[in-house]
Design a protein around this motif. Structure first.
Motif, mmCIF file in Angstrom:
data_model
loop_
_atom_site.group_PDB
_atom_site.id
_atom_site.type_symbol
_atom_site.label_atom_id
_atom_site.label_comp_id
_atom_site.label_asym_id
_atom_site.label_seq_id
_atom_site.Cartn_x
_atom_site.Cartn_y
_atom_site.Cartn_z
ATOM 1 N N MET A 1 0.841 -1.188 0.000
ATOM 2 C CA MET A 1 0.000 0.000 0.000
ATOM 3 C C MET A 1 0.882 1.245 0.000
ATOM 4 S SD MET A 1 -3.016 0.919 2.648
ATOM 5 C CE MET A 1 -2.562 2.236 3.717
ATOM 6 N N LEU A 2 0.629 2.147 -0.900
ATOM 7 C CA LEU A 2 1.377 3.381 -1.016
ATOM 8 C C LEU A 2 0.899 4.380 0.043
ATOM 9 C CD1 LEU A 2 3.430 4.998 -2.698
ATOM 10 C CD2 LEU A 2 1.520 5.750 -4.110
ATOM 11 N N THR A 3 1.833 4.966 0.759
ATOM 12 C CA THR A 3 1.461 5.996 1.734
ATOM 13 C C THR A 3 2.044 7.327 1.282
ATOM 14 O OG1 THR A 3 3.404 5.578 3.096
ATOM 15 C CG2 THR A 3 1.402 4.367 3.642
ATOM 16 N N THR A 4 1.347 8.380 1.566
ATOM 17 C CA THR A 4 1.775 9.715 1.185
ATOM 18 C C THR A 4 1.986 10.552 2.434
ATOM 19 O OG1 THR A 4 0.447 9.564 -0.815
ATOM 20 C CG2 THR A 4 1.141 11.750 -0.156
ATOM 21 N N ALA A 5 3.130 11.209 2.485
ATOM 22 C CA ALA A 5 3.401 12.101 3.609
ATOM 23 C C ALA A 5 2.341 13.196 3.646
ATOM 24 C CB ALA A 5 4.780 12.718 3.469
ATOM 25 N N ILE A 6 2.066 13.645 4.854
ATOM 26 C CA ILE A 6 1.104 14.727 5.046
ATOM 27 C C ILE A 6 1.852 15.896 5.689
ATOM 28 C CG2 ILE A 6 0.370 13.732 7.247
ATOM 29 C CD1 ILE A 6 -2.373 14.918 6.786
ATOM 30 N N VAL A 7 1.691 17.054 5.120
ATOM 31 C CA VAL A 7 2.280 18.277 5.670
ATOM 32 C C VAL A 7 1.134 19.231 5.944
ATOM 33 C CG1 VAL A 7 3.787 20.257 5.225
ATOM 34 C CG2 VAL A 7 4.469 17.970 4.464
ATOM 35 N N CYS A 8 1.204 19.881 7.072
ATOM 36 C CA CYS A 8 0.175 20.836 7.443
ATOM 37 C C CYS A 8 0.801 22.229 7.528
ATOM 38 C CB CYS A 8 -0.432 20.442 8.791
ATOM 39 S SG CYS A 8 -1.827 21.476 9.266
ATOM 40 N N GLU A 9 0.184 23.163 6.842
ATOM 41 C CA GLU A 9 0.576 24.566 6.957
ATOM 42 C C GLU A 9 -0.501 25.251 7.787
ATOM 43 O OE1 GLU A 9 1.578 28.156 3.975
ATOM 44 O OE2 GLU A 9 -0.522 27.553 4.079
ATOM 45 N N VAL A 10 -0.075 25.942 8.811
ATOM 46 C CA VAL A 10 -1.008 26.737 9.612
ATOM 47 C C VAL A 10 -0.555 28.183 9.479
ATOM 48 C CG1 VAL A 10 -2.082 27.093 11.861
ATOM 49 C CG2 VAL A 10 -1.282 24.800 11.214
ATOM 50 N N ARG A 11 -1.472 29.030 9.052
ATOM 51 C CA ARG A 11 -1.183 30.457 8.889
ATOM 52 C C ARG A 11 -1.940 31.216 9.974
ATOM 53 N NH1 ARG A 11 -0.203 33.853 3.740
ATOM 54 N NH2 ARG A 11 0.871 31.919 3.303
ATOM 55 N N TYR A 12 -1.205 31.930 10.791
ATOM 56 C CA TYR A 12 -1.763 32.649 11.932
ATOM 57 C C TYR A 12 -1.802 34.143 11.654
ATOM 58 C CZ TYR A 12 -0.466 28.406 14.495
ATOM 59 O OH TYR A 12 -0.331 27.115 14.922
ATOM 60 N N ARG A 13 -2.931 34.782 11.939
ATOM 61 C CA ARG A 13 -2.982 36.246 11.954
ATOM 62 C C ARG A 13 -2.580 36.655 13.365
ATOM 63 N NH1 ARG A 13 -4.644 40.396 8.915
ATOM 64 N NH2 ARG A 13 -5.810 39.095 7.480
ATOM 65 N N LEU A 14 -1.485 37.384 13.442
ATOM 66 C CA LEU A 14 -0.881 37.702 14.730
ATOM 67 C C LEU A 14 -1.608 38.821 15.469
ATOM 68 C CD1 LEU A 14 2.837 37.565 13.592
ATOM 69 C CD2 LEU A 14 1.579 35.834 14.902
ATOM 70 N N ASP A 15 -1.519 38.746 16.778
ATOM 71 C CA ASP A 15 -1.957 39.825 17.664
ATOM 72 C C ASP A 15 -0.683 40.574 18.031
ATOM 73 O OD1 ASP A 15 -2.582 41.459 19.820
ATOM 74 O OD2 ASP A 15 -3.860 39.956 20.794
ATOM 75 N N PRO A 16 -0.490 41.792 17.529
ATOM 76 C CA PRO A 16 0.779 42.500 17.752
ATOM 77 C C PRO A 16 1.111 42.735 19.224
ATOM 78 C CG PRO A 16 -0.848 43.943 16.725
ATOM 79 C CD PRO A 16 -1.445 42.575 16.759
ATOM 80 N N GLU A 17 0.099 42.697 20.079
ATOM 81 C CA GLU A 17 0.335 42.891 21.518
ATOM 82 C C GLU A 17 0.843 41.621 22.204
ATOM 83 O OE1 GLU A 17 -0.141 45.951 22.961
ATOM 84 O OE2 GLU A 17 -0.556 46.623 20.911
ATOM 85 N N ARG A 18 0.817 40.489 21.501
ATOM 86 C CA ARG A 18 1.141 39.207 22.148
ATOM 87 C C ARG A 18 2.214 38.409 21.396
ATOM 88 N NH1 ARG A 18 -4.357 36.309 23.543
ATOM 89 N NH2 ARG A 18 -2.990 35.148 24.923
ATOM 90 N N LEU A 19 3.132 39.110 20.745
ATOM 91 C CA LEU A 19 4.143 38.424 19.940
ATOM 92 C C LEU A 19 5.064 37.534 20.777
ATOM 93 C CD1 LEU A 19 5.115 41.161 17.340
ATOM 94 C CD2 LEU A 19 3.613 39.194 17.042
ATOM 95 N N ALA A 20 5.497 38.001 21.935
ATOM 96 C CA ALA A 20 6.378 37.181 22.780
ATOM 97 C C ALA A 20 5.650 35.915 23.227
ATOM 98 C CB ALA A 20 6.861 37.974 23.992
ATOM 99 N N GLU A 21 4.376 36.039 23.549
ATOM 100 C CA GLU A 21 3.582 34.875 23.950
ATOM 101 C C GLU A 21 3.395 33.918 22.767
ATOM 102 O OE1 GLU A 21 -0.652 33.932 26.195
ATOM 103 O OE2 GLU A 21 -0.148 35.995 25.688
ATOM 104 N N PHE A 22 3.236 34.471 21.565
ATOM 105 C CA PHE A 22 3.119 33.628 20.382
ATOM 106 C C PHE A 22 4.405 32.823 20.167
ATOM 107 C CE2 PHE A 22 3.546 32.632 15.903
ATOM 108 C CZ PHE A 22 2.344 31.990 15.662
ATOM 109 N N GLU A 23 5.540 33.428 20.403
ATOM 110 C CA GLU A 23 6.810 32.710 20.269
ATOM 111 C C GLU A 23 6.882 31.550 21.259
ATOM 112 O OE1 GLU A 23 10.163 35.379 20.254
ATOM 113 O OE2 GLU A 23 9.264 36.608 18.680
ATOM 114 N N ASP A 24 6.422 31.749 22.489
ATOM 115 C CA ASP A 24 6.368 30.653 23.469
ATOM 116 C C ASP A 24 5.424 29.553 23.000
ATOM 117 O OD1 ASP A 24 8.104 32.037 25.112
ATOM 118 O OD2 ASP A 24 6.531 32.791 26.441
#
Length: 121
Positions: A1-24
């Motif tokens: 059975m052939l299997t295909t890798a799955i890649v997920c792209e998640v695109r986030y709209r940032l909250d400029p007030e919470r950038l340090a928290e987003f990095e965590d």
């Protein structure tokens, strides 16, 4: 059975007030994805374009907005991704991360599942 890798792209709209928290948030999810057998290609944050750059295809492209971040991660196949989604909620470390970011440090996100282009890798 052939299997295909799955890649997920998640695109986030940032909250400029919470950038340090987003990095965590990003660092925590990199660890979790990898603990559950995935490969995390990273979180990519916006930065200024190099000076004197042009769009490769004038009239077709434009400079993107600077309030988005992107995460890319993958699993060997659909079954491995489903296993990750099933086991994640039962994991104590994951539960702590989910609780910590119950109010997410971003405004919204969109998710897209991808597969490698055959012969391109």
């Amino acid at each position: 059975m052939l299997t295909t890798a799955i890649v997920c792209e998640v695109r986030y709209r940032l909250d400029p007030e919470r950038l340090a928290e987003f990095e965590d948030y990003g660092r925590a999810w990199v660890r979790l994805i990898e603990r559950f057998g995935g490969t995390h290609y990273g979180f990519f944050l916006p930065r200024a374009a190099p000076t004197d750059t042009t769009i490769s295809f004038p009239g077709k492209g434009r400079q993107g907005e600077g309030d988005f971040a992107v995460a890319l991660f993958g699993f060997p196949d659909d079954a491995a991704y489903r296993r990750y989604r099933t086991e994640l909620p039962q994991d104590p470390e994951a539960a702590k991360v989910i609780a910590r970011f119950a109010e997410p440090p971003f405004e919204s996100y969109e998710r897209l599942f991808l597969q490698p282009l055959s012969g391109a890798l």
